[in-house]
Every structure is written in C-alpha cells, then in structure tokens.
Design a protein around this motif. Structure first.
Motif, short mmCIF file in Angstrom:
data_model
loop_
_atom_site.label_atom_id
_atom_site.label_comp_id
_atom_site.label_asym_id
_atom_site.label_seq_id
_atom_site.Cartn_x
_atom_site.Cartn_y
_atom_site.Cartn_z
N LEU A 287 0.82 -1.21 0.00
CA LEU A 287 0.00 0.00 0.00
C LEU A 287 0.86 1.26 0.00
O LEU A 287 0.53 2.25 -0.66
N LYS A 288 1.96 1.24 0.72
CA LYS A 288 2.85 2.40 0.76
C LYS A 288 3.36 2.75 -0.64
O LYS A 288 3.33 3.91 -1.05
N GLU A 289 3.82 1.75 -1.38
CA GLU A 289 4.34 2.00 -2.73
C GLU A 289 3.22 2.42 -3.68
O GLU A 289 3.43 3.26 -4.57
N TYR B 39 -6.06 7.24 3.37
CA TYR B 39 -6.54 8.63 3.42
C TYR B 39 -5.66 9.54 2.58
O TYR B 39 -6.15 10.52 1.99
N LEU B 40 -4.37 9.25 2.49
CA LEU B 40 -3.49 10.04 1.64
C LEU B 40 -3.88 9.88 0.17
O LEU B 40 -3.95 10.86 -0.58
N ILE B 41 -4.14 8.65 -0.23
CA ILE B 41 -4.60 8.40 -1.61
C ILE B 41 -5.90 9.14 -1.88
O ILE B 41 -6.08 9.80 -2.92
N LEU B 42 -6.82 9.06 -0.93
CA LEU B 42 -8.11 9.74 -1.09
C LEU B 42 -7.94 11.25 -1.20
O LEU B 42 -8.58 11.90 -2.04
N ALA B 43 -7.10 11.83 -0.36
CA ALA B 43 -6.90 13.27 -0.38
C ALA B 43 -6.40 13.74 -1.74
O ALA B 43 -6.75 14.83 -2.20
N ASN B 44 -5.62 12.91 -2.39
CA ASN B 44 -5.05 13.27 -3.69
C ASN B 44 -5.95 12.94 -4.88
O ASN B 44 -5.78 13.53 -5.94
N THR B 45 -6.87 12.00 -4.71
CA THR B 45 -7.60 11.51 -5.89
C THR B 45 -9.10 11.69 -5.86
O THR B 45 -9.76 11.51 -6.89
N ILE B 46 -9.69 12.05 -4.72
CA ILE B 46 -11.15 12.03 -4.64
C ILE B 46 -11.80 12.99 -5.62
O ILE B 46 -12.93 12.81 -6.04
N ARG B 47 -11.07 14.03 -6.03
CA ARG B 47 -11.64 14.97 -7.01
C ARG B 47 -11.83 14.33 -8.37
O ARG B 47 -12.57 14.86 -9.21
N ASP C 53 -12.32 0.83 -6.64
CA ASP C 53 -12.60 -0.58 -6.35
C ASP C 53 -11.84 -1.05 -5.12
O ASP C 53 -12.39 -1.77 -4.27
N TYR C 54 -10.60 -0.63 -5.01
CA TYR C 54 -9.78 -1.01 -3.86
C TYR C 54 -10.37 -0.44 -2.57
O TYR C 54 -10.52 -1.16 -1.56
N LEU C 55 -10.72 0.84 -2.57
CA LEU C 55 -11.22 1.49 -1.36
C LEU C 55 -12.57 0.93 -0.93
O LEU C 55 -12.86 0.85 0.27
N LEU C 56 -13.40 0.54 -1.88
CA LEU C 56 -14.72 0.02 -1.54
C LEU C 56 -14.66 -1.38 -0.94
O LEU C 56 -15.65 -1.87 -0.39
N LYS C 57 -13.50 -2.02 -1.05
CA LYS C 57 -13.34 -3.35 -0.46
C LYS C 57 -12.82 -3.28 0.98
O LYS C 57 -12.82 -4.28 1.68
#
Length: 302
Positions: free
Chosen positions: A107-109, A153-161, A140-144
C-alpha cells in the motif's frame, strides 16, 4: 536514527549511564547490544526504559526512523516539488516512478505512485496524469476496505476529485466518520480532513454548488473536539467562497480576503497566492468547466 541510536542519544543528553537504564529485564550486556542495534528490544521493555528517561512515546518516536526508505522518498519528493527544474533530483524521482509503474509491492508503494502522478503530472511531461482505469482501480480497492489506514486517506486526499459523484458518496460512507479517530495519529487525521476540503473545492470548481454544500455540511460534523484549527479555517474559507458565488453578497468576499491576509501575516505566502488566484478565477471571470486534472492541486504531506 534507529531505536538503539535514539536511546543512546537521549541517555547521553540526560547524563545517564547504561547501568542506570537497567531493570529486572535487562542486564548490562543486553542493553549495550540494544543501543548498538545488535539486539531487538521488546515493546514492554522499551516502555520501562522510556519511564526511566521520563520520555513520552511521542517524543521518543519523533526521532526514530523506522522506515528509512520512505523517509528518503519523502525528502526527494518535497525537494523536487520545491526545485522542479533540478534535473538530477528530477531524474531520481522519475526513475523511482517508473519502477513503481511496473509493480507496487504494498500500500505504501501504491500511495507513493499515486501522489507522484497526481502532483508532478502538472509540471513534468514524463509523468502522465491519472487515467480513468487507474481511478476505477482506486475506487474498487477502497470500496473493499472496512478500515482505512493512513496511506488510504493520503490516496483519497489526492484523488477524490477524480471520482464521480456516486463514487465519492460510496467511498465517503466508508471513510467517514474516521474509525477510532481519538486513537489516530495527527497525520492520518489531516489526510482525512484534506480529502474533504479538496472534495469541496473540486465541487465548487465544477459549479456543483449543491454538491459543495452537501459535502461542506458533512465536513462541519468532523473534528468534534475542535482541535484542528487549520481544517476549520479552510472550511470557513470554502464556506465564504461558496456563499459569495451563490449570493454575491460582498461581506463574504471581505471574509475571504481577511483569511488570505491572515495567511500572509503568518508567513504562508504560497498558500495565500494560491487562494488569490483561485478567488480571481472563480469570481472575476466567466469560468468554464475544466478538466479534473486542471483543478488546483496542493502538496499533501506523504
């Protein structure tokens, strides 16, 4: 520093001998090996040692580097963000990105890959923007997942838009309220709050004022303890911006520039300039809908 080096650092600063660090679980040779990184220390033993040092876990671990590789990545990432034209460091980051593009082990990478793409695709042609397929993979990953971690949360902060409204609603249902929020570290909580402010901003730029209002209402229910002033001030800025765009009442513009002036006064010049450009674009022109890749994208701590 590793755990042993950090123990030695604090012991010497506090003018203690190794003998003074011993208890029923530690003999002199064992403690010496721990300080020199030749023996692992049990977590309960470490807790006892920290008591002897009168150190809080937070103060101790603030000096411990448990992931040197990630520390180096963060340093390279932020140096490149501040020195976009440095070809040597740019190539180092691009080489790392290309390695991640082929395969991510964890997940980190995956998170590192995402934040590189989202931020540096604005400036470097060698880094392409997120594709629709990648956005769908993230959703798909987050919904699982039932329990969101810091990198989530870092991924979400950058991509939710980049998500559709339906995708945003589905993911937010899982992401909020933050599970075990009182037990989370401040960085994880900041990423979750950045996710919300970035989402609200993207809705405003998309002229979806109803959606922005919905998410703003949701955001105001967070931080119930009222500890995160940065988050609350950003929410107020977005609230005033939205109110001005909807009502045209001048008082909201005064509030906005009061906030920008505050940022300037505390030395956050870069953020103040970003907000000035945003306000000018949204209020002084007949702005059109733009690509989601063109929404203002700040630098999230990773």
């Amino acid at each position: 520093m590793n755990i042993g080096e950090t123990l030695r650092f604090f012991r010497k600063k506090l003018h203690l001998t190794q003998k003074e660090m011993l208890d029923d679980h530690l003999d002199p040779s064992s403690y010496s090996r721990i300080e020199h990184g030749k023996q692992i220390i049990r977590i309960d033993t470490l807790a006892e040692v920290l008591k002897k040092l009168s150190l809080s876990p937070e103060e101790f671990f603030s000096r411990v580097s448990l992931d040197k590789e990630q520390k180096k990545f963060r340093e390279l990432f932020y140096y490149c963000a501040e020195h976009l034209d440095n070809q040597t460091t740019k190539q180092k980051l691009i080489d790392y990105y290309l390695k991640l593009a082929k395969f991510q082990h964890n997940l980190k990478e995956f998170s590192n890959y995402i934040v590189i793409k989202v931020y540096f695709s604005q400036y470097w042609k060698e880094i392409p923007p997120l594709t629709g397929e990648e956005v769908q993979k993230i959703v798909d990953y987050l919904l699982k997942k039932d329990y969101y971690q810091q990198y989530d949360y870092l991924i979400l902060a950058n991509t939710i838009r980049f998500f559709s409204i339906k995708q945003q609603d589905l993911v937010l249902f899982r992401a909020l309220p933050i599970a075990d929020e009182s037990l989370r570290d401040p960085l994880t909580i900041n990423f979750a709050y950045n996710m919300l402010t970035n989402l609200i901003s993207s809705r405003i730029h998309a002229k979806d004022y109803e959606g922005a209002t919905k998410y703003l209402t949701m955001a105001k229910k967070q931080d119930k303890a009222g500890k995160n002033y940065h988050f609350r001030m950003n929410l107020q800025y977005l609230n005033n911006l939205l109110e001005y765009l909807v009502t045209g009442e001048h008082q909201y513009m005064e509030y906005i520039y009061d906030f920008i002036k505050l940022l300037e006064n505390i030395g956050d010049i870069d953020q103040a300039e970003i907000l000035k450009k945003e306000v000018t674009y949204l209020t002084h022109s007949n702005f059109a809908l733009i690509s989601k890749n063109d929404f203002p994208n700040g630098l999230f701590k990773c």
